[in-house]
Enzyme design. Structure first.
Site, PDB file in Angstrom:
ATOM      1  N   VAL A  46     -32.510  -4.290 -29.034  1.00  0.00           N
ATOM      2  CA  VAL A  46     -32.888  -5.550 -28.383  1.00  0.00           C
ATOM      3  C   VAL A  46     -33.192  -5.245 -26.917  1.00  0.00           C
ATOM      4  CG1 VAL A  46     -31.493  -6.942 -29.962  1.00  0.00           C
ATOM      5  CG2 VAL A  46     -30.515  -6.221 -27.783  1.00  0.00           C
TER       6      VAL A  46
ATOM      7  N   LYS B 179     -30.999   9.352 -20.574  1.00  0.00           N
ATOM      8  CA  LYS B 179     -32.192   8.517 -20.770  1.00  0.00           C
ATOM      9  C   LYS B 179     -32.677   7.969 -19.420  1.00  0.00           C
ATOM     10  CE  LYS B 179     -35.228   5.696 -22.358  1.00  0.00           C
ATOM     11  NZ  LYS B 179     -36.368   5.845 -23.191  1.00  0.00           N
ATOM     12  N   LEU B 180     -31.744   7.452 -18.624  1.00  0.00           N
ATOM     13  CA  LEU B 180     -32.126   6.925 -17.311  1.00  0.00           C
ATOM     14  C   LEU B 180     -32.692   8.041 -16.438  1.00  0.00           C
ATOM     15  CD1 LEU B 180     -29.144   4.550 -16.343  1.00  0.00           C
ATOM     16  CD2 LEU B 180     -31.327   3.946 -17.353  1.00  0.00           C
TER      17      LEU B 180
ATOM     18  N   CYS C  47     -40.231   0.548 -18.820  1.00  0.00           N
ATOM     19  CA  CYS C  47     -39.051   1.405 -18.607  1.00  0.00           C
ATOM     20  C   CYS C  47     -38.841   1.929 -17.189  1.00  0.00           C
ATOM     21  CB  CYS C  47     -39.125   2.590 -19.562  1.00  0.00           C
ATOM     22  SG  CYS C  47     -38.829   2.085 -21.248  1.00  0.00           S
TER      23      CYS C  47
ATOM     24  N   LYS D 139     -51.123   1.426 -19.561  1.00  0.00           N
ATOM     25  CA  LYS D 139     -51.709   2.738 -19.827  1.00  0.00           C
ATOM     26  C   LYS D 139     -52.636   2.562 -21.018  1.00  0.00           C
ATOM     27  CE  LYS D 139     -49.078   5.720 -22.177  1.00  0.00           C
ATOM     28  NZ  LYS D 139     -47.922   6.490 -22.714  1.00  0.00           N
TER      29      LYS D 139
ATOM     30  N   PRO E 221     -33.532  -6.402 -20.193  1.00  0.00           N
ATOM     31  CA  PRO E 221     -34.343  -6.522 -18.976  1.00  0.00           C
ATOM     32  C   PRO E 221     -33.497  -6.431 -17.708  1.00  0.00           C
ATOM     33  CG  PRO E 221     -34.009  -8.681 -20.005  1.00  0.00           C
ATOM     34  CD  PRO E 221     -33.401  -7.667 -20.923  1.00  0.00           C
TER      35      PRO E 221
ATOM     36  N   GLU F  62     -34.265   6.446 -27.062  1.00  0.00           N
ATOM     37  CA  GLU F  62     -35.610   6.731 -27.565  1.00  0.00           C
ATOM     38  C   GLU F  62     -36.466   7.285 -26.420  1.00  0.00           C
ATOM     39  OE1 GLU F  62     -36.662   6.804 -30.694  1.00  0.00           O
ATOM     40  OE2 GLU F  62     -38.200   7.787 -29.493  1.00  0.00           O
TER      41      GLU F  62
END
Ligand code: UDX
Ligand code: UDX
Length: 459
Positions: free
Chosen positions: A86, A216-217, A272, A335, A89, A157
């Site tokens: 989910v 990931k960050l 992202c 993009k 934001p 991901e």
């Protein structure tokens, strides 16, 4: 047949699950979402996201071992493994507004999982989340008196939109973080087994939960940092007659630097990069590291500068005014090869030019619907035109804002003749053959290269 559920049928859940399902025919996958229209679209021939190659994979798997549904509660009860993708934001209110991740959907989902579970499960964080979110999730999930145990894993991901299928088929790596307990490691191994169906084992990395969440960050922050770095140099190139493409190629030959993510542009967009960096900044501040926070914040500040600089350069070059001038924006997506317009630099440029009272025509092969909805009330002041030839007719200027390959193929001679003179072309992606455009008659303004213009330079 293990039952795998994914909650959230957005860009992440909707594109990863069909690909995993295609490689794991002995697993049953269900993707659920609260948004009924979105689920209906996933069940139709008109998928809700544009992603090259995905239609084919959905067609092959849907109805066999892949199902889309809105019956969240029922499918939670049946699932062995639940991926949660989910949206998370940036918070727009209260503590951490503009920086921290808004975890309300995640927490709500965790509670929903708990309420509807009658067996122990593995819950996998697929959404990008702040470090130590898994801890909060474990607390919520395991605070039950049903005797159930939930093992929380982190499996971020890394796919990029537009190349999602390729990225998932042959990922650089898959990252799985879990608790360093016996049950944690058992859960990690179950996920490893699933990915090992098509991904070599040495590309499946396992770490502790916090390293996985943080990686990931950090991956997104590093990628964005490269773009901001090259974009900062593009500004210097424009002052010194150096050429950013040449500088970029020269440094890329150093193997330690490498060639990826060194394309100067009007700026980076997407759901992202900004969100994840601001999240990182918030975390650093939270843990008392203001210097580290400031360092990363500058990556976003540089991106905003680049977008603003591009729009300002358009105004300055066009004799310091664009009021009432028709300007064709080529591209709305953040993009190429996606219909996604979240944080798109094209929309930032559009907003800046509307502020200058320009008459905007926007064209994009796939992203106009999203652009229209993202622009909100401003959309009323924009003309949306699918045909780039019609969009540029009677325009004073064209701005290339998305690197759609079809824009390279257009007949710019024809376009030039249909435009108001002097005709301007601002290439925010350094996509086109600038010399040829100049010879056609355009005044050309690339990124990080001297402009090719017959006009006296305005400043
Ligand atoms: C994005 C980012 O890519 C990801 O890294 C981030 O962590 C989450 O947001 P994405 O799949 O692109 O993921 O988001 P989005 O397209 O907004 O999809 C999220 C889906 O979750 C939506 O379809 C929404 O309806 C659904 N959702 C949200 C639920 O099903 N239940 C909820 O409670 C909230
Ligand atoms: C990114 C990460 O690449 C991916 O690993 C993560 O899972 C999600 O975030 P995405 O945002 O889909 O993926 O696209 P990406 O290809 O990274 O491009 C992001 C933005 O940077 C785009 O606006 C793109 O145009 C821009 N960009 C990219 C540049 O301006 N220059 C470059 O050299 C590369």
């Amino acid at each position: 047949m293990p039952n795998i559920l994914c909650i959230g049928a957005g860009y992440v859940g909707g594109s990863t699950m069909p690909i995993i399902a295609s490689h794991c025919p002995e697993h049953r996958f269900v993707v659920v979402d609260i948004n009924e229209a979105r689920i209906a679209a996933w069940q139709s021939d008109q998928l809700p996201i544009y992603e090259p190659g995905l239609d084919e994979i959905v067609r092959q798997t849907r109805g066999k071992n892949l199902f889309f549904s809105t019956e969240i509660n029922r499918h939670i009860a049946e699932a062995d493994i639940i991926f949660v993708s989910v949206n998370t934001p940036t918070k727009t209110f209260g503590q951490g507004a503009g920086r921290a991740a808004d975890l309300q959907y995640w927490e709500k989902t965790a509670r929903q999982i708990l309420e509807n579970s009658t067996s122990s499960k593995i819950v996998v964080e697929k959404s990008t989340l702040p470090v130590r979110t898994a801890e909060a999730m474990e607390r919520i999930l395991n605070s039950n008196n049903k005797g159930l145990h939930f093992e929380v894993l982190s499996n971020p991901e890394f796919l990029a939109e537009g190349t999602a299928v390729r990225d998932m088929q042959k990922p650089d790596r898959v990252l799985i973080g879990g608790r360093e307990t016996e049950s944690g490691q058992k859960a990690v191994e179950r996920l490893v087994e699933m990915y090992a169906q098509w991904i070599p084992r040495d590309r499946i990395l396992t770490t502790n939960l916090w390293s996985s969440e943080l990686s990931k960050l950090v991956a997104n922050a590093f990628l964005a940092q490269r773009i901001s770095s090259i974009n900062s140099i593009s500004a210097l190139c424009e002052k010194t007659e150096a050429n950013i493409n040449e500088v970029s190629a020269a440094i890329a030959h150093d193997e330690r630097i490498g060639r990826y993510f060194l394309r100067a542009s009007v700026g980076f967009g997407g759901s992202c990069f900004k969100k994840d960096i601001m999240n990182l900044v918030y975390l650093c501040e939270h843990y008392g590291l203001p210097e580290v926070a400031k360092y990363w914040e500058q990556v976003v500040a540089m991106n905003e500068y680049q977008e603003a600089r591009f729009a300002a350069n358009m105004v300055t070059s066009m004799f310091n005014t664009v009021a009432g001038k028709r300007i064709a924006l080529f591209g709305a997506a953040f993009k190429a090869n996606t219909n996604d317009t979240r944080e798109s630099p094209a929309l930032e440029v559009c907003r800046a030019l509307l502020e200058e009272q320009a008459d905007i025509v926007m064209t994009d092969p796939h992203a106009m619907e999203n652009a229209c909805s993202d622009l909100g009330e401003l959309a009323e002041r924009v003309t949306f035109e699918i045909d780039p030839y019609a969009a540029s007719r009677n325009a004073h200027a064209i701005a290339i804002l998305t690197e759609w390959p079809q824009y390279v193929e257009l007949d710019y001679e024809r376009i030039y003749h249909s435009m108001v003179k002097p005709a301007f072309l601002f290439d925010g992606r350094n996509l086109l053959n600038h010399k040829k455009l100049y010879e056609t008659g355009f005044n050309v303004y690339p990124i990080g290269k001297p402009p090719l213009t017959r006009l006296l330079h305005m400043s």
